[in-house]
Design a protein around this motif. Sequence first.
Motif, mmCIF file in Angstrom:
data_model
loop_
_atom_site.group_PDB
_atom_site.id
_atom_site.type_symbol
_atom_site.label_atom_id
_atom_site.label_comp_id
_atom_site.label_asym_id
_atom_site.label_seq_id
_atom_site.Cartn_x
_atom_site.Cartn_y
_atom_site.Cartn_z
ATOM 1 N N ARG A 162 0.867 -1.182 0.000
ATOM 2 C CA ARG A 162 0.000 0.000 0.000
ATOM 3 C C ARG A 162 0.902 1.230 0.000
ATOM 4 O O ARG A 162 1.429 1.631 1.024
ATOM 5 C CB ARG A 162 -0.943 -0.004 1.201
ATOM 6 C CG ARG A 162 -2.026 -1.075 1.088
ATOM 7 C CD ARG A 162 -3.127 -0.870 2.119
ATOM 8 N NE ARG A 162 -4.180 -1.864 1.983
ATOM 9 C CZ ARG A 162 -5.238 -1.733 1.186
ATOM 10 N NH1 ARG A 162 -5.364 -0.655 0.437
ATOM 11 N NH2 ARG A 162 -6.160 -2.670 1.144
ATOM 12 N N GLY A 163 1.094 1.808 -1.176
ATOM 13 C CA GLY A 163 1.930 2.985 -1.317
ATOM 14 C C GLY A 163 3.402 2.647 -1.425
ATOM 15 O O GLY A 163 3.806 1.493 -1.554
ATOM 16 N N GLY A 164 4.232 3.688 -1.411
ATOM 17 C CA GLY A 164 5.665 3.517 -1.432
ATOM 18 C C GLY A 164 6.244 3.309 -2.817
ATOM 19 O O GLY A 164 5.678 3.724 -3.838
ATOM 20 N N LEU A 165 7.405 2.658 -2.860
ATOM 21 C CA LEU A 165 8.124 2.339 -4.075
ATOM 22 C C LEU A 165 8.452 0.852 -4.046
ATOM 23 O O LEU A 165 8.242 0.179 -3.028
ATOM 24 C CB LEU A 165 9.428 3.158 -4.177
ATOM 25 C CG LEU A 165 9.315 4.689 -4.160
ATOM 26 C CD1 LEU A 165 9.339 5.225 -2.727
ATOM 27 C CD2 LEU A 165 10.483 5.315 -4.919
ATOM 28 N N VAL A 166 8.983 0.333 -5.148
ATOM 29 C CA VAL A 166 9.397 -1.067 -5.169
ATOM 30 C C VAL A 166 10.813 -1.154 -5.739
ATOM 31 O O VAL A 166 11.112 -0.577 -6.781
ATOM 32 C CB VAL A 166 8.408 -1.958 -5.955
ATOM 33 C CG1 VAL A 166 8.282 -1.517 -7.399
ATOM 34 C CG2 VAL A 166 8.813 -3.418 -5.872
ATOM 35 N N HIS A 167 11.679 -1.831 -5.003
ATOM 36 C CA HIS A 167 13.071 -2.025 -5.419
ATOM 37 C C HIS A 167 13.211 -3.461 -5.930
ATOM 38 O O HIS A 167 12.699 -4.396 -5.312
ATOM 39 C CB HIS A 167 14.007 -1.797 -4.234
ATOM 40 C CG HIS A 167 15.433 -1.579 -4.618
ATOM 41 N ND1 HIS A 167 16.024 -0.334 -4.645
ATOM 42 C CD2 HIS A 167 16.394 -2.445 -5.002
ATOM 43 C CE1 HIS A 167 17.280 -0.436 -5.027
ATOM 44 N NE2 HIS A 167 17.533 -1.721 -5.244
ATOM 45 N N VAL A 168 13.901 -3.629 -7.052
ATOM 46 C CA VAL A 168 14.105 -4.948 -7.650
ATOM 47 C C VAL A 168 15.604 -5.246 -7.682
ATOM 48 O O VAL A 168 16.401 -4.403 -8.104
ATOM 49 C CB VAL A 168 13.521 -5.003 -9.080
ATOM 50 C CG1 VAL A 168 13.829 -6.344 -9.738
ATOM 51 C CG2 VAL A 168 12.010 -4.771 -9.041
ATOM 52 N N PHE A 169 15.966 -6.444 -7.225
ATOM 53 C CA PHE A 169 17.378 -6.853 -7.167
ATOM 54 C C PHE A 169 17.474 -8.312 -7.588
ATOM 55 O O PHE A 169 16.814 -9.182 -7.026
ATOM 56 C CB PHE A 169 17.906 -6.653 -5.747
ATOM 57 C CG PHE A 169 19.295 -7.165 -5.499
ATOM 58 C CD1 PHE A 169 20.339 -6.897 -6.373
ATOM 59 C CD2 PHE A 169 19.568 -7.913 -4.361
ATOM 60 C CE1 PHE A 169 21.622 -7.363 -6.130
ATOM 61 C CE2 PHE A 169 20.845 -8.372 -4.102
ATOM 62 C CZ PHE A 169 21.874 -8.105 -4.995
ATOM 63 N N THR A 170 18.301 -8.575 -8.595
ATOM 64 C CA THR A 170 18.435 -9.937 -9.113
ATOM 65 C C THR A 170 19.432 -10.790 -8.333
ATOM 66 O O THR A 170 19.663 -11.940 -8.695
ATOM 67 C CB THR A 170 18.824 -9.907 -10.601
ATOM 68 O OG1 THR A 170 19.873 -8.957 -10.812
ATOM 69 C CG2 THR A 170 17.632 -9.506 -11.461
ATOM 70 N N GLY A 171 20.010 -10.265 -7.283
ATOM 71 C CA GLY A 171 20.817 -11.075 -6.369
ATOM 72 C C GLY A 171 22.144 -11.549 -6.925
ATOM 73 O O GLY A 171 22.687 -12.551 -6.447
ATOM 74 N N ASP A 172 22.699 -10.817 -7.887
ATOM 75 C CA ASP A 172 23.931 -11.273 -8.530
ATOM 76 C C ASP A 172 25.136 -11.242 -7.599
ATOM 77 O O ASP A 172 26.125 -11.940 -7.851
ATOM 78 C CB ASP A 172 24.223 -10.412 -9.766
ATOM 79 C CG ASP A 172 23.073 -10.452 -10.755
ATOM 80 O OD1 ASP A 172 23.071 -11.324 -11.636
ATOM 81 O OD2 ASP A 172 22.159 -9.619 -10.625
ATOM 82 N N THR A 173 25.107 -10.460 -6.537
ATOM 83 C CA THR A 173 26.265 -10.302 -5.652
ATOM 84 C C THR A 173 26.156 -11.083 -4.355
ATOM 85 O O THR A 173 26.990 -10.919 -3.470
ATOM 86 C CB THR A 173 26.469 -8.817 -5.338
ATOM 87 O OG1 THR A 173 25.273 -8.293 -4.726
ATOM 88 C CG2 THR A 173 26.775 -8.022 -6.594
ATOM 89 N N LEU A 174 25.158 -11.931 -4.214
ATOM 90 C CA LEU A 174 25.008 -12.696 -2.978
ATOM 91 C C LEU A 174 26.152 -13.690 -2.802
ATOM 92 O O LEU A 174 26.649 -14.268 -3.771
ATOM 93 C CB LEU A 174 23.683 -13.452 -2.990
ATOM 94 C CG LEU A 174 22.410 -12.603 -2.956
ATOM 95 C CD1 LEU A 174 21.187 -13.488 -3.056
ATOM 96 C CD2 LEU A 174 22.365 -11.753 -1.699
ATOM 97 N N ALA A 175 26.557 -13.883 -1.558
ATOM 98 C CA ALA A 175 27.662 -14.802 -1.275
ATOM 99 C C ALA A 175 27.259 -16.255 -1.518
ATOM 100 O O ALA A 175 28.077 -17.070 -1.955
ATOM 101 C CB ALA A 175 28.128 -14.625 0.172
ATOM 102 N N ARG A 176 26.005 -16.580 -1.231
ATOM 103 C CA ARG A 176 25.508 -17.944 -1.442
ATOM 104 C C ARG A 176 24.356 -17.914 -2.441
ATOM 105 O O ARG A 176 23.444 -17.121 -2.323
ATOM 106 C CB ARG A 176 25.041 -18.533 -0.104
ATOM 107 C CG ARG A 176 24.772 -20.045 -0.136
ATOM 108 C CD ARG A 176 23.312 -20.361 -0.240
ATOM 109 N NE ARG A 176 22.525 -19.864 0.870
ATOM 110 C CZ ARG A 176 21.204 -19.780 0.849
ATOM 111 N NH1 ARG A 176 20.524 -20.122 -0.234
ATOM 112 N NH2 ARG A 176 20.548 -19.302 1.894
ATOM 113 N N ALA A 177 24.429 -18.796 -3.424
ATOM 114 C CA ALA A 177 23.368 -18.946 -4.420
ATOM 115 C C ALA A 177 22.988 -17.628 -5.077
ATOM 116 O O ALA A 177 21.830 -17.212 -5.031
ATOM 117 C CB ALA A 177 22.142 -19.596 -3.786
#
Length: 365
Positions: free
Chosen positions: A277-292
């Motif tokens: 309800r309201g706000g913004l949405v951030h999308v991250f494809t997780g390319d820099t995660l240490a695991r998986a």
Amino acid sequence: MPRSAPAYRVQRTDFAGIEAIELRDEGSGSRAVFALRGATLLAWEVVDGGRTLALTDGYRDAAELDSQDGVRNGVLAPFTNRISNARYRFDGRDHDLLPGVPAAERRIYHGYLRDMALRVIDTCASATGAEVLFSGAIEPEDHAGYPFALALTVHVRFSATGLGFVVTATNVGEQAAPYAAGWHPYFRLGEAAIDTLELTVPATRSVVTDARLLPLPGEAVRSPVAEGPLPDFRVARVLGRDMIDGCYAGLIPDRDGRVRSRLRDPASGRQLSVWQRGGLVHVFTGDTLARAPRRALAIEPVETMTDAFNRADCAAALRLAPGRSRSFAFGAEFVPATPAGKPSDPPCAATASGPQEQTTGVRHP
């Protein structure tokens, strides 16, 4: 006549060494597990077509939770994403969140709630769902550079196919406080690779950033989504190999007031609807995660953009006056390949349904 047992169950559990609470639908076998630390979602599973389907990629054990790598499924408050150089100015005073830390190491992000020890102060299980209410507090002396007093609650609703959250902050101090909330979930649809999934984000604008991923100053920060630096997901499109770590604004709600981003597996027809309800949405494809890395997609409902504490255009949205409360509501709904029917109404007692600010008598827990 004896009363029948509730279809849903709430119980304390040990999740790979993490003190947690499990919400389970005894009928379908669906469940959600939350750590008491930060009300962090550790696992969310539904049963579809007779098979258990994982819908999130969370921390697997206590060591991963301690590391906070990727902030997997963390609830974010009193700020979301990063604060540039760990410094900000509020009401004429300069604040340093990392005093004495060298310039090269001055990185702080996603607030304090995600790593706080919370208390479970209420639970409810019924024939239609389950709920749990987490509670915690930030004291003025708890964190360098944030000398404010907040009472915090995280109210979770669980059904066979959905999760709903209401994060509420009450300013119990004597001075106004800067505050914003959000969620950092990593979604998956079973074993389907995220490159093959379709994403829809009903956003008219994208947030334009510099090389450090900090939003540009002033009006330059917002661009029409068709012309901006981020992919345009107003119409569903396959993620492919796009590497994304960016924020969308100008969100268009559905008729019920909820903004819905959708993740769909075209091979199976399964879908997740991530609402806010309201706000913004951030999308991250997780390319820099240490695991998986790139194993799941972060679709993050947030009240404000990155570095909002340093933006004059965010000051009014951030300001929480003494004695006032503000809530941010968000969640997700699983849609199976062949929907079984309309999602049920929220279980148990009614809760806040969206962002609000109100005078409150809530006392500091």
